[in-house]
Enzyme design. Structure first.
Site, PDB file in Angstrom:
ATOM      1  N   SER A  34       0.812  -1.217   0.000  1.00  0.00           N
ATOM      2  CA  SER A  34       0.000   0.000   0.000  1.00  0.00           C
ATOM      3  C   SER A  34       0.844   1.266   0.000  1.00  0.00           C
ATOM      4  O   SER A  34       0.508   2.246  -0.686  1.00  0.00           O
ATOM      5  CB  SER A  34      -0.942  -0.003   1.207  1.00  0.00           C
ATOM      6  OG  SER A  34      -0.217  -0.099   2.420  1.00  0.00           O
ATOM      7  N   GLY A  86       8.083  -0.062   1.049  1.00  0.00           N
ATOM      8  CA  GLY A  86       7.610   0.034   2.420  1.00  0.00           C
ATOM      9  C   GLY A  86       8.205  -1.066   3.283  1.00  0.00           C
ATOM     10  O   GLY A  86       9.112  -1.793   2.863  1.00  0.00           O
ATOM     11  N   GLY A 101       3.035  -8.733   2.067  1.00  0.00           N
ATOM     12  CA  GLY A 101       2.358  -8.866   0.777  1.00  0.00           C
ATOM     13  C   GLY A 101       2.866 -10.015  -0.072  1.00  0.00           C
ATOM     14  O   GLY A 101       2.500 -10.136  -1.248  1.00  0.00           O
ATOM     15  N   GLU A 107      11.472  -8.497  -3.898  1.00  0.00           N
ATOM     16  CA  GLU A 107      11.864  -7.251  -3.227  1.00  0.00           C
ATOM     17  C   GLU A 107      13.326  -7.315  -2.798  1.00  0.00           C
ATOM     18  O   GLU A 107      14.087  -6.358  -2.984  1.00  0.00           O
ATOM     19  CB  GLU A 107      10.969  -7.007  -2.009  1.00  0.00           C
ATOM     20  CG  GLU A 107       9.541  -6.639  -2.362  1.00  0.00           C
ATOM     21  CD  GLU A 107       8.610  -6.580  -1.165  1.00  0.00           C
ATOM     22  OE1 GLU A 107       7.534  -5.987  -1.288  1.00  0.00           O
ATOM     23  OE2 GLU A 107       8.950  -7.140  -0.102  1.00  0.00           O
TER      24      GLU A 107
END
Length: 223
Positions: A34, A86, A101, A107
C-alpha cells in the site's frame, strides 16, 4: 493525520528525495504494497523525468504500466540507483521485516541490486526490537513441513499462510513469537534451511534511508 495520509506524505517525500538525481536514462526500483502504491502514484506525476522502473511484483508492474511508466526486467538493467519500498517493521538500524504482501523474494533481489534502498513507512512501523510482526518465509511447497520443524527449533511458531502463492509459485510460512535481537544472524540461519527461498528479514542488506511519516511531519533516519 490518518495512516493513509502518513503513507502519502512519505511517498511524496521519497519522490522529492530522488527526483533531483534522476535523468532520462534513470530506472527506479519499486516495491510492493500500500505504501509503495502511494509512491507509484506520486512518481507518475513526473514520469517524463526518468526512463522507467523495475517492479518487485506482478501487482506493482501492473500499477506502473497503468500509469504509463515503462517496466523493465531486472536482468536487462545494469544500473539501478534507487529502490523505494515500504516495510512491516523497522528497527533504529534500518533492519526490516518485509513480506506481508508475499513479494519478499523479488523485493530482496531488487534491493540487492540498488545502490540506495529508501524505505518509506508510517511511524507505527518503527519498533525497538523486530518480531512483533510475524516473519514471512518463502518456501518451496514440498519442503513446507520440514521448514516448519526447523523454524520451531529456532524458537518460532510457524503458520502456513493458506491460499497464498507467491509470484514465484511458492508458499509463505509466517513465523510468530520471534524476539529478533540479532537480525543478520537469524536471516542467515533461516536462509540456510533447505527448502527456504528467502525470509523477510532485510538485515544483511538493510535500508540506507528510512522516511518515517509522523504527525509532526516526515522524519529521515539513516543507517
Amino acid at each position: 493525520m490518518t495512516q493513509d495520509q502518513l503513507k502519502q506524505a512519505v511517498a511524496q517525500a521519497a519522490v522529492d528525495l530522488i527526483l533531483p538525481k534522476l535523468d532520462d536514462k534513470s530506472i527506479v526500483g519499486v516495491g510492493t504494497g500500500s505504501t509503495a502504491n502511494c509512491f507509484i502514484d506520486a512518481l507518475a506525476q513526473h514520469k517524463g523525468a526518468f526512463d522507467g522502473a523495475v517492479a518487485s511484483s506482478e501487482a506493482t508492474a501492473a500499477r506502473l504500466k497503468g500509469h504509463g511508466i515503462p517496466v523493465y526486467e531486472l536482468n536487462t538493467v545494469s544500473d539501478l540507483e534507487f529502490y523505494v519500498d515500504g516495510a512491516d517493521e523497522s528497527d533504529e538500524h534500518l533492519n526490516l521485516i518485509k513480506g506481508g504482501g508475499a513479494a519478499l523474494t523479488r523485493e530482496k533481489i531488487v534491493a540487492a541490486v540498488a545502490k540506495t534502498f529508501i524505505c518509506i513507512a508510517d511511524a507505527s512501523k518503527l519498533v525497538p526490537v523486530l518480531g512483533a510482526f510475524p516473519l514471512p518465509v518463502e518456501v518451496i511447497p514440498m519442503a513446507r513441513s520440514h521448514v516448519a520443524r526447523e523454524l520451531v527449533k529456532l524458537g518460532g511458531d510457524p503458520v502456513y499462510r493458506e491460499g497464498v502463492l507467491t509470484d514465484n509459485g511458492n508458499i509463505i510460512i509466517d513465523v510468530f513469537n520471534l524476539q529478533i535481537t540479532n537480525p543478520v544472524e537469524l536471516e542467515t540461519q533461516i536462509n540456510a534451511i533447505v527448502g527456504v527461498v528467502t525470509n523477510g528479514l532485510f538485515a544483511a542488506r538493510p535500508a540506507d534511508v528510512l522516511l518515517l511519516g509522523t504527525s509532526e511531519g516526515v522524519k529521515t533516519l539513516k543507517a
